[in-house]
Scaffold this active site. Structure first.
Site, PDB file in Angstrom:
ATOM      1  N   ASN A  47       0.873  -1.181   0.000  1.00  0.00           N
ATOM      2  CA  ASN A  47       0.000   0.000   0.000  1.00  0.00           C
ATOM      3  C   ASN A  47       0.903   1.222   0.000  1.00  0.00           C
ATOM      4  O   ASN A  47       1.473   1.569   1.031  1.00  0.00           O
ATOM      5  CB  ASN A  47      -0.896  -0.017   1.248  1.00  0.00           C
ATOM      6  CG  ASN A  47      -1.718   1.261   1.376  1.00  0.00           C
ATOM      7  OD1 ASN A  47      -1.858   2.017   0.412  1.00  0.00           O
ATOM      8  ND2 ASN A  47      -2.255   1.514   2.565  1.00  0.00           N
ATOM      9  N   TRP A  48       1.016   1.840  -1.171  1.00  0.00           N
ATOM     10  CA  TRP A  48       1.911   2.999  -1.284  1.00  0.00           C
ATOM     11  C   TRP A  48       1.342   4.245  -0.610  1.00  0.00           C
ATOM     12  O   TRP A  48       2.036   5.238  -0.486  1.00  0.00           O
ATOM     13  CB  TRP A  48       2.181   3.310  -2.759  1.00  0.00           C
ATOM     14  CG  TRP A  48       3.182   2.395  -3.402  1.00  0.00           C
ATOM     15  CD1 TRP A  48       3.872   1.385  -2.816  1.00  0.00           C
ATOM     16  CD2 TRP A  48       3.617   2.443  -4.777  1.00  0.00           C
ATOM     17  NE1 TRP A  48       4.708   0.792  -3.732  1.00  0.00           N
ATOM     18  CE2 TRP A  48       4.569   1.420  -4.940  1.00  0.00           C
ATOM     19  CE3 TRP A  48       3.288   3.242  -5.872  1.00  0.00           C
ATOM     20  CZ2 TRP A  48       5.203   1.179  -6.155  1.00  0.00           C
ATOM     21  CZ3 TRP A  48       3.909   3.000  -7.089  1.00  0.00           C
ATOM     22  CH2 TRP A  48       4.862   1.985  -7.232  1.00  0.00           C
ATOM     23  N   LYS A  49       0.061   4.220  -0.261  1.00  0.00           N
ATOM     24  CA  LYS A  49      -0.606   5.421   0.276  1.00  0.00           C
ATOM     25  C   LYS A  49      -0.361   6.588  -0.695  1.00  0.00           C
ATOM     26  O   LYS A  49      -0.340   6.377  -1.903  1.00  0.00           O
ATOM     27  CB  LYS A  49      -0.106   5.737   1.685  1.00  0.00           C
ATOM     28  CG  LYS A  49      -0.079   4.504   2.584  1.00  0.00           C
ATOM     29  CD  LYS A  49       0.132   4.847   4.011  1.00  0.00           C
ATOM     30  CE  LYS A  49       0.279   3.570   4.807  1.00  0.00           C
ATOM     31  NZ  LYS A  49       0.086   3.764   6.214  1.00  0.00           N
ATOM     32  N   HIS A  86      -9.521   1.376   4.709  1.00  0.00           N
ATOM     33  CA  HIS A  86      -8.252   1.567   5.423  1.00  0.00           C
ATOM     34  C   HIS A  86      -8.494   2.545   6.584  1.00  0.00           C
ATOM     35  O   HIS A  86      -9.277   3.486   6.461  1.00  0.00           O
ATOM     36  CB  HIS A  86      -7.184   2.117   4.471  1.00  0.00           C
ATOM     37  CG  HIS A  86      -5.803   2.070   5.056  1.00  0.00           C
ATOM     38  ND1 HIS A  86      -5.374   3.005   5.970  1.00  0.00           N
ATOM     39  CD2 HIS A  86      -4.789   1.199   4.890  1.00  0.00           C
ATOM     40  CE1 HIS A  86      -4.130   2.690   6.336  1.00  0.00           C
ATOM     41  NE2 HIS A  86      -3.751   1.600   5.693  1.00  0.00           N
ATOM     42  N   GLU A 124      -6.872   4.938   7.669  1.00  0.00           N
ATOM     43  CA  GLU A 124      -6.639   6.360   7.368  1.00  0.00           C
ATOM     44  C   GLU A 124      -7.846   6.956   6.659  1.00  0.00           C
ATOM     45  O   GLU A 124      -8.190   8.117   6.888  1.00  0.00           O
ATOM     46  CB  GLU A 124      -5.357   6.503   6.520  1.00  0.00           C
ATOM     47  CG  GLU A 124      -4.127   6.243   7.379  1.00  0.00           C
ATOM     48  CD  GLU A 124      -2.939   5.661   6.635  1.00  0.00           C
ATOM     49  OE1 GLU A 124      -2.904   5.694   5.394  1.00  0.00           O
ATOM     50  OE2 GLU A 124      -2.024   5.153   7.324  1.00  0.00           O
ATOM     51  N   GLU A 152      -5.512  -4.813  10.653  1.00  0.00           N
ATOM     52  CA  GLU A 152      -4.495  -3.779  10.832  1.00  0.00           C
ATOM     53  C   GLU A 152      -4.758  -3.015  12.132  1.00  0.00           C
ATOM     54  O   GLU A 152      -5.557  -2.064  12.147  1.00  0.00           O
ATOM     55  CB  GLU A 152      -4.546  -2.793   9.664  1.00  0.00           C
ATOM     56  CG  GLU A 152      -4.268  -3.423   8.326  1.00  0.00           C
ATOM     57  CD  GLU A 152      -3.632  -2.427   7.363  1.00  0.00           C
ATOM     58  OE1 GLU A 152      -2.547  -2.714   6.881  1.00  0.00           O
ATOM     59  OE2 GLU A 152      -4.214  -1.361   7.140  1.00  0.00           O
ATOM     60  N   GLY A 204       2.410   2.343  10.572  1.00  0.00           N
ATOM     61  CA  GLY A 204       3.351   3.447  10.376  1.00  0.00           C
ATOM     62  C   GLY A 204       4.055   3.889  11.646  1.00  0.00           C
ATOM     63  O   GLY A 204       4.672   4.956  11.687  1.00  0.00           O
ATOM     64  N   SER A 247       3.413  -2.140  10.228  1.00  0.00           N
ATOM     65  CA  SER A 247       4.880  -2.173  10.368  1.00  0.00           C
ATOM     66  C   SER A 247       5.481  -3.549  10.045  1.00  0.00           C
ATOM     67  O   SER A 247       6.453  -3.962  10.668  1.00  0.00           O
ATOM     68  CB  SER A 247       5.295  -1.697  11.769  1.00  0.00           C
ATOM     69  OG  SER A 247       4.824  -0.381  11.992  1.00  0.00           O
ATOM     70  N   GLY A 288       2.762  -1.172   4.204  1.00  0.00           N
ATOM     71  CA  GLY A 288       2.841   0.254   3.888  1.00  0.00           C
ATOM     72  C   GLY A 288       4.274   0.664   3.595  1.00  0.00           C
ATOM     73  O   GLY A 288       4.784   0.476   2.498  1.00  0.00           O
ATOM     74  N   GLY A 289       4.952   1.185   4.601  1.00  0.00           N
ATOM     75  CA  GLY A 289       6.306   1.733   4.438  1.00  0.00           C
ATOM     76  C   GLY A 289       7.270   0.810   3.703  1.00  0.00           C
ATOM     77  O   GLY A 289       8.010   1.257   2.809  1.00  0.00           O
TER      78      GLY A 289
HETATM   79  C1  PEP Z   1      -0.788   0.183   5.889  1.00  0.00           C
HETATM   80  O1  PEP Z   1      -0.775   1.322   5.476  1.00  0.00           O
HETATM   81  O2  PEP Z   1      -1.731  -0.549   5.575  1.00  0.00           O
HETATM   82  C2  PEP Z   1       0.321  -0.285   6.734  1.00  0.00           C
HETATM   83  C3  PEP Z   1       0.249  -1.456   7.280  1.00  0.00           C
HETATM   84  O3  PEP Z   1       1.380   0.589   6.893  1.00  0.00           O
HETATM   85  P1  PEP Z   1       2.806   0.250   7.568  1.00  0.00           P
HETATM   86  O4  PEP Z   1       3.278  -1.048   6.995  1.00  0.00           O
HETATM   87  O5  PEP Z   1       3.685   1.400   7.156  1.00  0.00           O
HETATM   88  O6  PEP Z   1       2.591   0.181   9.037  1.00  0.00           O
END
Ligand code: PEP
Length: 248
Positions: free
Chosen positions: A9-11, A94, A96, A166, A172, A212, A233-234
């Site tokens: 997930n590049w956001k 999500h 966010e 999640e 994040g 994470s 994500g990251g």
């Molecule tokens: C996400 O955005 O779905 C996520 C899990 O982010 P991260 O891996 O950066 O915690």
């Protein structure tokens, strides 16, 4: 048998040049495996990524869609628009978007229904806040989300669904749920699906962990019985990191 599914997930990250560089690198590193893979990117990159990954086995996903097909919804993107450019997946709900964009269980439910009437498969995100976990309410909160989001969906559809557990406190933040905490919640979600549908559907639904997840912790998370994959994500922003998770 469920196949492992690792989705990035590049956001709201990546310039066009960075997205192209990533796609070239991932294609170079990627070996066709039993692991399903996708990159969920900002809308502007989707068509080029779908083109770049054509024939590779790497899927492309959107991060949101609207439940209506067309009309006066400024700034929105419909499911037929995504289908037209060859998109495989769409993230729904999500945390966010739930927090900043007024996404509710009701809109998630409408979006899931619209996606299941298309060729695009949804990745539904659920998870509790730190406050809810500290109050011991994580299972109750996630159960309520799953029940409301899947309301009225058929067993056939839910068999094809991916649910990403999640925990919001792990997204994040660098703070990962322990493999045991993640497994406990992924199993709880599978049990809810068994209650709502049956054991067959519960066995087929794909459940990812997200929060994470990175090369250093992917193997121990993926080794848990009810964790079928990851929403990353990251660590999905660098092809070298992402490939290590795919190769867990
Ligand atoms: C996400 O955005 O779905 C996520 C899990 O982010 P991260 O891996 O950066 O915690």
């Amino acid at each position: 048998m469920r196949k492992p599914f690792i989705a990035g997930n590049w956001k709201m990250n990546m310039s066009r040049a960075e997205a192209e560089e990533f796609a070239a690198k991932l294609k170079e590193l990627y070996k066709d495996t039993e692991v399903k893979t996708a990159i969920c990117a900002p809308f502007v990159h989707l068509e080029r990524l779908a083109e770049a990954f054509k024939g590779t086995g790497i899927g492309v996903g959107a991060q949101n869609c609207h439940f209506e097909d067309s009309g006066a919804f400024t700034g929105e993107i419909s499911v037929p628009m995504l289908e037209e450019i060859g998109i495989d997946y769409c993230i729904i709900g999500h945390s966010e978007r739930r927090e900043y964009n007024n996404e509710t269980d009701e809109t998630c439910n409408k979006k899931l229904k619209r996606l299941f009437a298309s060729s695009i498969l949804p990745i539904l995100c659920v998870g509790e806040t730190l406050e809810q976990r500290d109050a011991g309410r994580e299972k109750e909160v996630v159960a309520a989300q799953v029940k409301a989001d899947l309301d009225g969906l058929s067993a056939e559809n839910v068999s094809k669904l991916t649910i990403a557990y999640e925990p919001i406190w792990a997204i994040g933040t660098g703070r990962t749920a322990s493999p045991e905490q993640a497994e406990e919640m992924c199993k709880a979600i599978r049990d809810i699906i068994a209650d709502m549908y049956d054991d067959g559907v519960a066995c087929e639904v794909t459940i990812q962990y997200g929060g994470s997840m990175k090369p250093a912790n992917a193997t121990e998370l993926m080794n848990m019985e009810d964790i079928d994959g990851g929403l990353i994500g990251g660590a999905s922003l660098k092809a070298e990191d992402f490939i290590q998770i795919i190769d867990f």
